[in-house]
Design a protein around this motif. Structure first.
Motif, short mmCIF file in Angstrom:
data_model
loop_
_atom_site.label_atom_id
_atom_site.label_comp_id
_atom_site.label_asym_id
_atom_site.label_seq_id
_atom_site.Cartn_x
_atom_site.Cartn_y
_atom_site.Cartn_z
N VAL A 194 0.85 -1.20 0.00
CA VAL A 194 0.00 0.00 0.00
C VAL A 194 0.88 1.25 0.00
CG1 VAL A 194 -1.77 1.30 1.24
CG2 VAL A 194 -1.88 -1.20 1.18
N ARG A 195 1.93 1.23 0.76
CA ARG A 195 2.84 2.38 0.81
C ARG A 195 3.54 2.59 -0.53
NH1 ARG A 195 3.78 6.28 4.97
NH2 ARG A 195 2.78 5.50 6.86
N ASP A 196 3.81 1.51 -1.27
CA ASP A 196 4.39 1.65 -2.61
C ASP A 196 3.40 2.31 -3.56
OD1 ASP A 196 6.72 0.45 -1.79
OD2 ASP A 196 6.20 -1.53 -2.57
N TRP A 197 2.11 1.98 -3.38
CA TRP A 197 1.07 2.57 -4.21
C TRP A 197 0.86 4.05 -3.87
CZ3 TRP A 197 -4.20 3.32 -2.07
CH2 TRP A 197 -5.09 3.87 -3.00
N MET A 198 0.87 4.36 -2.60
CA MET A 198 0.62 5.72 -2.14
C MET A 198 1.77 6.16 -1.22
SD MET A 198 -1.60 8.08 -2.76
CE MET A 198 -2.81 7.00 -3.56
N PRO A 199 2.91 6.57 -1.80
CA PRO A 199 4.06 6.96 -0.98
C PRO A 199 3.69 8.03 0.03
CG PRO A 199 4.67 6.81 -3.30
CD PRO A 199 3.18 6.68 -3.24
N GLY A 200 4.11 7.83 1.25
CA GLY A 200 3.75 8.74 2.33
C GLY A 200 2.50 8.32 3.06
N GLY A 201 1.70 7.43 2.45
CA GLY A 201 0.51 6.94 3.12
C GLY A 201 -0.77 7.52 2.55
N VAL A 202 -1.89 6.86 2.81
CA VAL A 202 -3.19 7.32 2.34
C VAL A 202 -3.71 8.42 3.26
CG1 VAL A 202 -3.77 5.13 1.24
CG2 VAL A 202 -4.39 5.50 3.64
N ASP A 203 -4.63 9.21 2.72
CA ASP A 203 -5.22 10.29 3.53
C ASP A 203 -6.03 9.72 4.70
OD1 ASP A 203 -4.47 12.72 2.03
OD2 ASP A 203 -5.67 11.82 0.44
N ALA A 204 -6.72 8.62 4.47
CA ALA A 204 -7.56 8.04 5.51
C ALA A 204 -7.75 6.55 5.24
CB ALA A 204 -8.92 8.74 5.57
N ALA A 205 -8.19 5.84 6.29
CA ALA A 205 -8.44 4.41 6.15
C ALA A 205 -9.64 4.02 7.00
CB ALA A 205 -7.22 3.59 6.57
#
Length: 306
Positions: free
Chosen positions: A199-210
């Motif tokens: 998931v971090r590879d898909w969205m570097p820095g992390g997602v806005d929310a989960a």
């Protein structure tokens, strides 16, 4: 009438029984139940003044049979879907239910059948309330749903895409194509020990929310959220968070009736898909409940009352 009930105080079983049809108060409607949405917690929610035998269940769809003296806006013959929990007269796994007009009651669109309607109220209003709390996701922002293949995840992915959010989700590998068909951009297998890195590879820095749908997943899901992002555990998990990640609680008091009615309209128009894994005859309700409680269902299971 027939109902699936907890027979007595302290009983840890649900059984089919003949019980009296409920008598309605002035602020209630009597509903002839035609379909019931099956949920994991159906046999767990009881009012403080419970009387046994107590019919279980939280959501259903049916036809208004009778209205109380102070009821306005509803008429005999109306087709409605509703959430009715913690009511002393019993839940929805019954041929007739007394529904308070304080409950979430949604008219069923003309082109929608009862089984589809019964699959919407709990999952739909839960996702809408969760999204109300997720203020950190802008248009074009990102959301990760831990547990994407069940009823909540099915609606969550589609409603997030309506908001122009980019969506990632987890599920067992057999459901990956299904999640992509709903609009998930990125899908991971929660069995894979490396899924958070993916998931971090898909969205570097992390997602806005989960959203963490399944119990016990909040702490791990927090790892894919960006610094100062948001995490809402649908199951009510508590989890220590770091990096300023905000652990949100479900805003159960928020009125989402308008959003739920819009959701019903979108389903009727074909803009939102309802996944019904199986429609069971009412007599097979305990089989349906056992299946749902494995937490391995795709979409929703429904009971049909002839």
């Amino acid at each position: 009438m027939r109902a699936f009930v907890i027979p007595h105080d302290g009983a840890n079983i649900v059984e089919l029984a003949e019980v009296p049809k409920p008598q309605i108060d002035d602020d209630e409607v009597l509903v002839r139940v035609r379909a019931v949405g099956v949920g994991i917690h159906d046999s767990y929610f009881f009012p403080p003044d419970v009387r046994y035998p107590f019919p279980i269940g939280i959501e259903a769809a049916g036809i208004v049979e009778e209205i109380g003296g102070r009821v306005t806006g509803y008429h005999p013959g109306d087709r409605i879907a509703y959430v009715s929990s913690m009511q002393p007269k019993g839940g929805t796994w019954a041929e007739f239910v007394a529904v308070s007009t304080d409950s979430l009651i949604i008219p069923i669109p003309a082109g929608m059948d009862f089984a589809t309607a019964a699959a919407v109220p709990v999952a739909g209003n839960t996702v809408l309330r969760a999204f109300h709390a997720l203020t950190a996701v802008p248009s074009g922002g990102s959301l990760f749903i831990a547990g994407g293949s069940g009823a909540l995840g099915t609606f969550g992915i589609q409603l997030a895409r309506q908001r122009h959010w980019r969506v990632g989700a987890s599920a067992s590998e057999v459901n990956h194509d299904y999640l992509r068909s709903l609009g998930a951009e990125m899908v991971v297998d929660y069995h894979d020990p490396d899924w958070t890195s993916q998931v971090r590879d898909w969205m570097p820095g992390g997602v806005d929310a989960a959203m963490a749908v399944q119990p016990g997943t909040a702490a791990e899901t927090a790892r894919v959220v960006k610094d100062c992002g948001q995490l809402i555990p649908i199951s009510g998990d508590s989890a220590a968070t770091e990096r300023g990640v905000r652990l949100e609680t479900m805003p159960y008091q928020v009125d989402v009736s308008d959003g739920t009615m819009q959701l019903m309209s979108d389903i009727e128009a074909g803009n939102v898909h309802v996944e019904i894994e199986r429609v069971y005859p009412f007599e097979d309700a305990l089989t349906a409940l056992a299946k749902v409680q494995t937490r391995r269902a795709r979409g929703k299971s429904v009971l049909r009352i002839a």
